[in-house]
Design an enzyme around this catalytic site. Structure first.
Site, PDB file in Angstrom:
ATOM      1  N   ALA A 118       0.820  -1.216   0.000  1.00 31.53           N
ATOM      2  CA  ALA A 118       0.000   0.000   0.000  1.00 31.53           C
ATOM      3  C   ALA A 118       0.849   1.260   0.000  1.00 31.53           C
ATOM      4  O   ALA A 118       1.811   1.374   0.761  1.00 31.53           O
ATOM      5  CB  ALA A 118      -0.923   0.018   1.226  1.00 31.53           C
ATOM      6  N   GLY A 141       6.827   1.067   5.235  1.00 33.89           N
ATOM      7  CA  GLY A 141       7.688   0.155   4.493  1.00 33.89           C
ATOM      8  C   GLY A 141       7.683   0.416   3.003  1.00 33.89           C
ATOM      9  O   GLY A 141       8.728   0.379   2.341  1.00 33.89           O
ATOM     10  N   CYS A 142       6.511   0.695   2.460  1.00 35.95           N
ATOM     11  CA  CYS A 142       6.392   0.942   1.020  1.00 35.95           C
ATOM     12  C   CYS A 142       7.047   2.263   0.627  1.00 35.95           C
ATOM     13  O   CYS A 142       7.618   2.391  -0.453  1.00 35.95           O
ATOM     14  CB  CYS A 142       4.924   0.924   0.610  1.00 35.95           C
ATOM     15  SG  CYS A 142       4.128  -0.668   0.906  1.00 35.95           S
ATOM     16  N   THR A 143       6.951   3.250   1.510  1.00 35.12           N
ATOM     17  CA  THR A 143       7.607   4.526   1.246  1.00 35.12           C
ATOM     18  C   THR A 143       9.120   4.358   1.265  1.00 35.12           C
ATOM     19  O   THR A 143       9.834   4.893   0.404  1.00 35.12           O
ATOM     20  CB  THR A 143       7.189   5.570   2.291  1.00 35.12           C
ATOM     21  OG1 THR A 143       5.765   5.753   2.234  1.00 35.12           O
ATOM     22  CG2 THR A 143       7.874   6.904   2.040  1.00 35.12           C
ATOM     23  N   ALA A 199      10.180   2.571  -1.969  1.00 35.83           N
ATOM     24  CA  ALA A 199      10.095   3.460  -3.127  1.00 35.83           C
ATOM     25  C   ALA A 199      11.247   4.453  -3.146  1.00 35.83           C
ATOM     26  O   ALA A 199      11.831   4.743  -4.202  1.00 35.83           O
ATOM     27  CB  ALA A 199       8.755   4.193  -3.129  1.00 35.83           C
TER      28      ALA A 199
END
Length: 272
Positions: free
Chosen positions: A156, A161-163, A166
């Site tokens: 998401a 974690g995704c930030t 990225a």
């Protein structure tokens, strides 16, 4: 004789009653603890898919009434070490809450355990991208550029974690260009949310919206939680210019911060 029989029956009834009360209390405690843990661990990820929380501050409740109705959070169990374990625990908690201790269901993630075979053409797809204007991107579009493709799936946008993941890819963006490769992210988030994420993080690459998780299932990265839908597990796929799948990174969650550098090293190795 009769009095003794009646007295014995009364004793048995007392014992059974006490056992039932104890079992009920124990079951209630376990259930309450499971629900509490589930709510704490799923709070950020599940809110990120709630249209009421369509902003960067995931800790801001939409109304004061909803804020008052929040359950008290108490530490109960060890936090999951991976995204897959996170969803497994979530599904297990849901099952305990619904059916007690007799039937603990697992996530409907049979597809997630079946990875595409390395050395054969990668599964084809066509998905809306975050570039806007209703544009879509297919695997053939990516391979037509005669570049290597780093196709990474993530749960998401805007989650920590995704930030971090990225930003790692963006930090090394020029190195990917030097290796004749392109980066494309995939999640079950909608186009608008992915576009906002790319804009706020100033990413030089775009995201694809896999609403429903069908492409995630094709790539063996889908995790379905009953009552909450399908999410993409954090996995990365390296595809060569001919569209052949060359490598799959499955254990990404435990070292998100250095993942991009690992992908770069593998790209160099594969291109030798």
């Amino acid at each position: 004789m009769v009095n003794g029989y009646v007295q014995a029956n009364r004793n048995v009834m007392r014992i059974n009653s006490a056992s039932a009360t104890s079992a009920s209390t124990s079951s209630s405690r376990i259930t309450d603890g499971s629900i509490t843990t589930f709510r704490r661990e799923t709070k950020t990820t599940l809110r990120s898919h709630d249209p009421r929380y369509n902003n960067r501050d995931m800790n801001t409740a939409p109304t004061a009434k909803q804020e008052e109705s929040k359950d008290k959070i108490t530490p109960q169990m060890k936090m999951p070490s991976s995204r897959k374990e996170f969803f497994q625990k979530a599904a297990g908690s849901l099952a305990v809450a619904s059916f007690g201790l007799t039937a603990i269901a697992q996530p409907s993630n049979a597809a997630a355990n079946i990875l595409p075979t390395i050395g054969i053409p990668a599964p084809s797809f066509t998905l809306p991208n975050s570039l806007g204007k209703g544009e879509k991107t297919s695997l053939s579009d990516l391979t037509s550029k005669n570049k290597w493709t780093v196709l990474y799936f993530y749960p998401a946008s805007f989650t920590s974690g995704c930030t971090l993941e990225a930003r790692g890819f963006q930090r090394d963006f020029n190195q990917y260009i030097a290796l004749n490769s392109q980066i494309v992210g995939v999640s079950v988030d909608n186009v608008e949310k992915n576009a906002q994420f790319c804009q706020e993080e100033q990413l030089g690459y775009y995201m694809l919206s896999d609403l429903g998780g069908n492409v995630s299932k094709l790539y063996g990265t889908a995790l379905s939680v009953p009552g909450f839908g399908t999410f993409s597990n954090r996995q990365t796929y390296v595809i060569d210019p001919k569209g052949e799948l060359k490598w799959v990174f499955t254990d990404v969650e435990s070292h998100v911060g250095r993942h991009s550098r690992e992908v770069l090293d593998k790209l160099k190795e594969l291109q030798e």
